[in-house]
Design an enzyme around this catalytic site. Structure first.
Site, PDB file in Angstrom:
ATOM      1  N   GLU A  91      14.087  16.962  38.964  1.00 43.45           N
ATOM      2  CA  GLU A  91      12.734  16.902  38.405  1.00 43.45           C
ATOM      3  C   GLU A  91      12.280  15.491  38.130  1.00 43.45           C
ATOM      4  OE1 GLU A  91      12.593  18.916  34.742  1.00 43.45           O
ATOM      5  OE2 GLU A  91      13.125  20.831  35.638  1.00 43.45           O
ATOM      6  N   CYS A 104       9.038   9.445  34.875  1.00 52.01           N
ATOM      7  CA  CYS A 104      10.195   9.896  34.105  1.00 52.01           C
ATOM      8  C   CYS A 104      11.211  10.462  35.082  1.00 52.01           C
ATOM      9  CB  CYS A 104       9.754  10.957  33.101  1.00 52.01           C
ATOM     10  SG  CYS A 104      11.121  11.682  32.195  1.00 52.01           S
ATOM     11  N   CYS A 111      23.387  18.610  32.923  1.00 49.13           N
ATOM     12  CA  CYS A 111      23.922  17.593  32.014  1.00 49.13           C
ATOM     13  C   CYS A 111      25.172  18.144  31.344  1.00 49.13           C
ATOM     14  CB  CYS A 111      22.877  17.237  30.957  1.00 49.13           C
ATOM     15  SG  CYS A 111      23.471  16.002  29.765  1.00 49.13           S
ATOM     16  N   CYS A 115      23.255  19.711  24.640  1.00 49.11           N
ATOM     17  CA  CYS A 115      22.562  19.755  23.347  1.00 49.11           C
ATOM     18  C   CYS A 115      21.917  21.127  23.162  1.00 49.11           C
ATOM     19  CB  CYS A 115      21.498  18.656  23.275  1.00 49.11           C
ATOM     20  SG  CYS A 115      22.213  17.006  23.417  1.00 49.11           S
ATOM     21  N   CYS A 118      18.172  21.788  24.347  1.00 49.88           N
ATOM     22  CA  CYS A 118      17.751  21.188  25.614  1.00 49.88           C
ATOM     23  C   CYS A 118      17.984  22.134  26.791  1.00 49.88           C
ATOM     24  CB  CYS A 118      18.509  19.881  25.830  1.00 49.88           C
ATOM     25  SG  CYS A 118      18.204  19.139  27.445  1.00 49.88           S
ATOM     26  N   GLY A 161      19.685  14.957  32.545  1.00 45.90           N
ATOM     27  CA  GLY A 161      20.950  14.237  32.610  1.00 45.90           C
ATOM     28  C   GLY A 161      21.101  13.090  31.632  1.00 45.90           C
ATOM     29  N   GLU A 162      22.325  12.592  31.541  1.00 49.87           N
ATOM     30  CA  GLU A 162      22.657  11.501  30.626  1.00 49.87           C
ATOM     31  C   GLU A 162      22.937  10.242  31.460  1.00 49.87           C
ATOM     32  OE1 GLU A 162      22.660  10.551  27.443  1.00 49.87           O
ATOM     33  OE2 GLU A 162      23.585   8.737  28.238  1.00 49.87           O
ATOM     34  N   SER A 193      17.249   6.188  28.168  1.00 47.62           N
ATOM     35  CA  SER A 193      17.424   7.056  27.005  1.00 47.62           C
ATOM     36  C   SER A 193      18.823   7.659  27.025  1.00 47.62           C
ATOM     37  CB  SER A 193      16.379   8.177  27.035  1.00 47.62           C
ATOM     38  OG  SER A 193      16.589   9.084  25.975  1.00 47.62           O
ATOM     39  N   SER A 216      18.932   8.938  21.278  1.00 46.85           N
ATOM     40  CA  SER A 216      18.547  10.240  20.732  1.00 46.85           C
ATOM     41  C   SER A 216      19.406  10.542  19.513  1.00 46.85           C
ATOM     42  CB  SER A 216      18.737  11.316  21.810  1.00 46.85           C
ATOM     43  OG  SER A 216      17.861  11.069  22.889  1.00 46.85           O
ATOM     44  N   LEU A 217      18.807  10.432  18.345  1.00 55.11           N
ATOM     45  CA  LEU A 217      19.574  10.576  17.102  1.00 55.11           C
ATOM     46  C   LEU A 217      19.510  12.007  16.566  1.00 55.11           C
ATOM     47  CD1 LEU A 217      21.272   8.477  15.658  1.00 55.11           C
ATOM     48  CD2 LEU A 217      19.327   7.977  14.184  1.00 55.11           C
ATOM     49  N   HIS A 218      18.325  12.503  16.324  1.00 53.74           N
ATOM     50  CA  HIS A 218      18.053  13.908  15.949  1.00 53.74           C
ATOM     51  C   HIS A 218      18.527  14.337  14.568  1.00 53.74           C
ATOM     52  CE1 HIS A 218      16.995  14.041  20.081  1.00 53.74           C
ATOM     53  NE2 HIS A 218      18.202  14.253  20.552  1.00 53.74           N
ATOM     54  N   ASN A 292      10.050  21.157  21.952  1.00 53.87           N
ATOM     55  CA  ASN A 292       9.322  21.752  23.059  1.00 53.87           C
ATOM     56  C   ASN A 292       9.999  23.078  23.407  1.00 53.87           C
ATOM     57  OD1 ASN A 292       7.355  21.505  24.967  1.00 53.87           O
ATOM     58  ND2 ASN A 292       8.272  19.749  25.992  1.00 53.87           N
ATOM     59  N   CYS A 335      12.126  18.611  29.300  1.00 53.24           N
ATOM     60  CA  CYS A 335      13.417  18.408  29.931  1.00 53.24           C
ATOM     61  C   CYS A 335      13.978  19.670  30.602  1.00 53.24           C
ATOM     62  CB  CYS A 335      14.339  17.975  28.792  1.00 53.24           C
ATOM     63  SG  CYS A 335      15.809  17.157  29.239  1.00 53.24           S
TER      64      CYS A 335
HETATM   65  N1  SAH Z   1      20.295  12.541  27.993  1.00 57.32           N
HETATM   66  C1  SAH Z   1      19.390  11.564  27.494  1.00 57.32           C
HETATM   67  C2  SAH Z   1      18.094  11.462  28.284  1.00 57.32           C
HETATM   68  C3  SAH Z   1      17.456  12.743  28.758  1.00 57.32           C
HETATM   69  S1  SAH Z   1      16.786  13.758  27.494  1.00 57.32           S
HETATM   70  C4  SAH Z   1      19.096  11.807  26.022  1.00 57.32           C
HETATM   71  O1  SAH Z   1      19.478  12.850  25.504  1.00 57.32           O
HETATM   72  O2  SAH Z   1      18.518  10.912  25.399  1.00 57.32           O
HETATM   73  C5  SAH Z   1      15.327  12.860  27.024  1.00 57.32           C
HETATM   74  C6  SAH Z   1      14.792  13.246  25.656  1.00 57.32           C
HETATM   75  O3  SAH Z   1      14.268  14.586  25.678  1.00 57.32           O
HETATM   76  C7  SAH Z   1      15.867  13.201  24.580  1.00 57.32           C
HETATM   77  O4  SAH Z   1      15.441  12.484  23.445  1.00 57.32           O
HETATM   78  C8  SAH Z   1      16.018  14.671  24.259  1.00 57.32           C
HETATM   79  O5  SAH Z   1      16.484  14.846  22.953  1.00 57.32           O
HETATM   80  C9  SAH Z   1      14.637  15.219  24.473  1.00 57.32           C
HETATM   81  N2  SAH Z   1      14.596  16.679  24.581  1.00 57.32           N
HETATM   82  C10 SAH Z   1      15.469  17.496  25.193  1.00 57.32           C
HETATM   83  N3  SAH Z   1      15.102  18.795  25.044  1.00 57.32           N
HETATM   84  C11 SAH Z   1      13.969  18.795  24.329  1.00 57.32           C
HETATM   85  C12 SAH Z   1      13.108  19.824  23.833  1.00 57.32           C
HETATM   86  N4  SAH Z   1      13.339  21.111  24.084  1.00 57.32           N
HETATM   87  N5  SAH Z   1      12.025  19.459  23.113  1.00 57.32           N
HETATM   88  C13 SAH Z   1      11.763  18.149  22.872  1.00 57.32           C
HETATM   89  N6  SAH Z   1      12.530  17.146  23.317  1.00 57.32           N
HETATM   90  C14 SAH Z   1      13.626  17.450  24.033  1.00 57.32           C
HETATM   91 FE1  SF4 Z   2      21.864  16.080  28.119  1.00 63.17          FE
HETATM   92 FE2  SF4 Z   2      19.963  14.608  26.928  1.00 63.17          FE
HETATM   93 FE3  SF4 Z   2      19.630  17.281  27.299  1.00 63.17          FE
HETATM   94 FE4  SF4 Z   2      21.404  16.399  25.513  1.00 63.17          FE
HETATM   95  S1  SF4 Z   2      19.170  16.106  25.441  1.00 63.17           S
HETATM   96  S2  SF4 Z   2      21.750  18.021  27.028  1.00 63.17           S
HETATM   97  S3  SF4 Z   2      22.170  14.590  26.521  1.00 63.17           S
HETATM   98  S4  SF4 Z   2      19.785  15.732  28.878  1.00 63.17           S
END
Ligand code: SAH
Ligand code: SF4
Length: 347
Positions: A91, A104, A111, A115, A118, A161-162, A193, A216-218, A292, A335
């Site tokens: 994507e 993007c 991945c 998470c 995600c 992906g990471e 990221s 990505s701290l969260h 999201n 994502c």
């Molecule tokens: N793996 C890397 C980069 C890809 S994800 C990372 O985790 O940073 C890019 C961003 O999208 C991250 O900050 C992730 O937390 C966020 N993301 C993933 N799923 C999401 C969702 N359902 N709603 C909002 N943001 C999301």
């Molecule tokens: Fe992978 Fe980033 Fe999604 Fe976490 S938020 S599963 S690290 S793509």
């Protein structure tokens, strides 16, 4: 067949040297592919015909077929699924905002981190993308924009992906996109990221490039973070912040901390206060991303009121903060979501 976009200028030089061709062939071919965005060897008119034929037999260029796409004209967001030769799909999203044209890109299919919130994480890990496959996502939109008299201005590695778990390919793609023979996109136009791969952050700090880093701290606490990000059990928040401080020392770049706000999970005023305390005095910017929703994810997006309250707590503590009201929600550009949707409704 090899993919031409997988090669760096140095590798192209080696290749042409092995054919006994002059050195300048590397620059000619790189310019065609990466600057003029001509992906057909027969149109590389400054090469001898016999060489064009040989290259056609040995290499593909930008081997990906555009599949389903979704567009939100009002928002200027466009998402495409690119089909790779092995049948996997990747994507890519183009965001048009004022004078910015941001692509993007994905770095992996799926991945391995997983998470909890995600969609990409839920699909598991399929494979790493090659450097060419990462770069061609940018070049795909660069070609499209070129036809409209525009160009890509920014690249964010925030798709599937990471990136720091596919380190070599990611850096090679960035270096090629940054190269003066090609798109010549400045290092500061890229944002990597990461979910917080500490060795990867430290290594990136040593690349000698002023890339922007988003982490990505969260969550402000390790136990809460571990509920959302399984990797948090490996690297504590303290270790992640030590790595980002090292990144700042080496690059002088401000760090962006991404924080997906999930209703009733990490959006409390206490969490906001703890986050403020954690980041106080650091060269930091917080990006709040209201969750999201996607099929199969057991979370809710907080109310606007709650998001604003979280933001205010940070502002009170002098922390830079913006809310990224997820663009692309209407076209499911979160994502991993386009792919999940295509799986659900093939064809
Ligand atoms: N793996 C890397 C980069 C890809 S994800 C990372 O985790 O940073 C890019 C961003 O999208 C991250 O900050 C992730 O937390 C966020 N993301 C993933 N799923 C999401 C969702 N359902 N709603 C909002 N943001 C999301
Ligand atoms: Fe992978 Fe980033 Fe999604 Fe976490 S938020 S599963 S690290 S793509």
């Amino acid at each position: 067949m090899r993919e031409l976009l997988d090669l760096s200028p140095a590798e192209l030089r080696e290749y042409f040297a092995s054919l006994g061709e002059p050195r300048y062939r590397a620059r000619q071919v790189f310019e065609w592919a990466w600057k003029h965005l001509v992906w057909d060897f027969s149109r590389m008119t400054n090469l001898p015909v016999s060489l064009r034929e040989r290259l056609t037999q040995e290499f593909t260029i930008g081997a990906a077929e555009p599949g389903a796409s979704l567009m939100d004209a009002e928002e200027g967001t466009e998402k495409i699924l690119l089909k790779l030769p092995d049948g996997e799909g990747v994507e890519t999203v183009l965001m048009r905002e004022e004078d910015r044209r941001t692509v993007c890109v994905s770095t992996q299919v799926g991945c391995p981190i997983g998470c909890a919130f995600c969609a990409t994480g839920k699909m598991g890990f399929h494979r790493n993308l090659s450097a060419g496959e990462i770069a061609l996502q940018v070049l795909f939109f660069a070609r499209k924009l070129k036809a409209e008299g525009e160009r890509v201005t920014h690249v964010v590695l925030m798709g599937m992906g990471e990136p720091l778990l596919n380190y070599e390919a990611t850096i090679k793609a960035i270096r090629n996109l940054n190269h003066p023979w090609g798109l010549n996109l400045g290092a500061r136009r890229f944002t990597v990221s990461t979910v917080g791969i500490v060795p990867g952050i430290l290594r990136l700090a040593q690349e000698g490039m002023q890339l922007n880093l988003a982490v990505s701290l969260h969550a402000p606490w390790d136990d809460l973070r571990a509920e959302l990000v399984p990797l948090a059990k490996t690297y504590s928040i303290r270790e992640v912040l030590e790595a980002t401080e090292e990144y700042i020392r080496a690059t002088k770049r401000r760090i962006t901390y991404e924080y997906v706000l999930i209703s009733g999970v990490n959006d409390s005023p206490a969490a906001a206060r703890a986050l403020g305390k954690l980041l106080k005095g650091r060269l930091a910017h917080v990006n709040l991303i209201p969750f999201n929703p996607a099929p199969g994810l057991p979370f809710r997006r907080p109310s606007l009121h709650r998001v604003e309250a979280f933001k205010r707590e940070l502002l009170k503590r002098g922390i830079n903060v913006t809310v990224r009201h997820s663009r692309g929600v209407r076209i499911q550009a979160g994502c991993g979501q386009l792919r999940a949707q295509l799986r659900a409704n093939p064809g």
